[in-house]
Design a protein around this motif. Sequence first.
Motif, PDB file in Angstrom:
ATOM      1  N   TYR A  54      -7.240   7.056 -11.891  1.00 14.72           N
ATOM      2  CA  TYR A  54      -6.421   8.108 -12.507  1.00 14.72           C
ATOM      3  C   TYR A  54      -5.760   8.989 -11.457  1.00 14.72           C
ATOM      4  O   TYR A  54      -4.583   9.356 -11.580  1.00 14.72           O
ATOM      5  N   ILE A  55      -6.537   9.335 -10.416  1.00 15.21           N
ATOM      6  CA  ILE A  55      -6.000  10.201  -9.366  1.00 15.21           C
ATOM      7  C   ILE A  55      -4.833   9.508  -8.658  1.00 15.21           C
ATOM      8  O   ILE A  55      -3.780  10.111  -8.399  1.00 15.21           O
ATOM      9  N   ALA A  56      -5.014   8.223  -8.330  1.00 20.68           N
ATOM     10  CA  ALA A  56      -3.944   7.472  -7.661  1.00 20.68           C
ATOM     11  C   ALA A  56      -2.704   7.386  -8.543  1.00 20.68           C
ATOM     12  O   ALA A  56      -1.570   7.504  -8.055  1.00 20.68           O
ATOM     13  N   ALA A  57      -2.920   7.178  -9.839  1.00 19.59           N
ATOM     14  CA  ALA A  57      -1.780   7.086 -10.755  1.00 19.59           C
ATOM     15  C   ALA A  57      -1.034   8.415 -10.837  1.00 19.59           C
ATOM     16  O   ALA A  57       0.204   8.444 -10.855  1.00 19.59           O
ATOM     17  N   LEU A  58      -1.771   9.521 -10.853  1.00 24.52           N
ATOM     18  CA  LEU A  58      -1.144  10.842 -10.960  1.00 24.52           C
ATOM     19  C   LEU A  58      -0.381  11.218  -9.701  1.00 24.52           C
ATOM     20  O   LEU A  58       0.714  11.785  -9.764  1.00 24.52           O
ATOM     21  N   ILE A  59      -0.954  10.909  -8.535  1.00 17.28           N
ATOM     22  CA  ILE A  59      -0.360  11.346  -7.277  1.00 17.28           C
ATOM     23  C   ILE A  59       0.671  10.353  -6.751  1.00 17.28           C
ATOM     24  O   ILE A  59       1.753  10.742  -6.293  1.00 17.28           O
ATOM     25  N   LEU A  60       0.347   9.052  -6.835  1.00 19.78           N
ATOM     26  CA  LEU A  60       1.184   8.031  -6.205  1.00 19.78           C
ATOM     27  C   LEU A  60       1.922   7.139  -7.195  1.00 19.78           C
ATOM     28  O   LEU A  60       2.825   6.408  -6.795  1.00 19.78           O
ATOM     29  N   GLY A  61       1.507   7.153  -8.445  1.00 20.98           N
ATOM     30  CA  GLY A  61       2.159   6.309  -9.437  1.00 20.98           C
ATOM     31  C   GLY A  61       1.252   5.182  -9.913  1.00 20.98           C
ATOM     32  O   GLY A  61       0.203   4.904  -9.329  1.00 20.98           O
ATOM     33  N   PHE A  62       1.682   4.524 -10.966  1.00 17.68           N
ATOM     34  CA  PHE A  62       0.863   3.492 -11.591  1.00 17.68           C
ATOM     35  C   PHE A  62       0.669   2.266 -10.704  1.00 17.68           C
ATOM     36  O   PHE A  62      -0.330   1.566 -10.811  1.00 17.68           O
ATOM     37  N   ALA A  63       1.620   1.989  -9.830  1.00 16.15           N
ATOM     38  CA  ALA A  63       1.485   0.829  -8.942  1.00 16.15           C
ATOM     39  C   ALA A  63       0.286   0.985  -8.020  1.00 16.15           C
ATOM     40  O   ALA A  63      -0.424   0.015  -7.732  1.00 16.15           O
ATOM     41  N   ALA A  64       0.045   2.214  -7.562  1.00 19.37           N
ATOM     42  CA  ALA A  64      -1.104   2.470  -6.693  1.00 19.37           C
ATOM     43  C   ALA A  64      -2.409   2.227  -7.439  1.00 19.37           C
ATOM     44  O   ALA A  64      -3.354   1.647  -6.894  1.00 19.37           O
ATOM     45  N   ALA A  65      -2.458   2.678  -8.688  1.00 20.15           N
ATOM     46  CA  ALA A  65      -3.645   2.425  -9.501  1.00 20.15           C
ATOM     47  C   ALA A  65      -3.842   0.927  -9.699  1.00 20.15           C
ATOM     48  O   ALA A  65      -4.974   0.426  -9.726  1.00 20.15           O
ATOM     49  N   GLY A  66      -2.746   0.187  -9.815  1.00 23.18           N
ATOM     50  CA  GLY A  66      -2.829  -1.260  -9.947  1.00 23.18           C
ATOM     51  C   GLY A  66      -3.405  -1.911  -8.701  1.00 23.18           C
ATOM     52  O   GLY A  66      -4.169  -2.883  -8.794  1.00 23.18           O
ATOM     53  N   ASP A  67      -3.066  -1.387  -7.526  1.00 24.18           N
ATOM     54  CA  ASP A  67      -3.614  -1.926  -6.280  1.00 24.18           C
ATOM     55  C   ASP A  67      -5.122  -1.737  -6.225  1.00 24.18           C
ATOM     56  O   ASP A  67      -5.861  -2.642  -5.821  1.00 24.18           O
ATOM     57  N   LEU A  68      -5.583  -0.559  -6.621  1.00 27.63           N
ATOM     58  CA  LEU A  68      -7.023  -0.302  -6.646  1.00 27.63           C
ATOM     59  C   LEU A  68      -7.714  -1.186  -7.675  1.00 27.63           C
ATOM     60  O   LEU A  68      -8.806  -1.707  -7.437  1.00 27.63           O
TER      61      LEU A  68
END
Length: 204
Positions: A54-68
């Motif tokens: 959630y933090i990655a999605a909020l700060i960097l976008g959904f693509a970052a959350a996808g990488d994690l």
Amino acid sequence: ATSMLAALVGVWQLRHSLTWDFLPGAMRENWSFGKWLAGAELLGWLSSIHMYLYIAALILGFAAAGDLRAAQILFGPMRVLSFALGTVLPIYFAKQLAGEIHKSLNKDLTKVFAIVVPVAGGYSLMMALFAGPILRLVLPKYSGDVWILMLYSICAFFSYMQMVIAAALTAQHKTRAIFMGNLIGGVVALLISLPLIHFIGLGG
């Protein structure tokens, strides 16, 4: 359905040790033992990969959350080990303590680490060293950075080591120590990771 079936099998296996008597002493002991574990689980979730999605999605976008999430998926087979470390291992340690005069887990910890370190370390090392080929094979549409899986592999390995220590503390009823460890770790992680994510990116 499978969880319900497993629960029924467990109740049947424990049928001779179950009682309907209300035992205030046992209730107090369970509360003293379990309240710290409940708090530790909550804090552990707040500083785990689930929260960082959630933090990655909020700060960097959904693509970052996808990488994690991709890294998390590749460690799916290791959930068998993590479930064993979180459920079976504390029971094993408790049984060993019940049969020992000096109440020491040193020998048992050595035995467990001798098994867990090669298994968890081998899998994590494989994921780190061959991150690129594995990602291309398993997730061909993955567009993120390979080094995210490498970093995740390192973190995952240390999390398995932490689970062994937590199991030993649980068996000794030192659940407050687990709570305090998760509290301190969670505070440090959140305070440091947020600015790191801003400056470094997902690797933070």
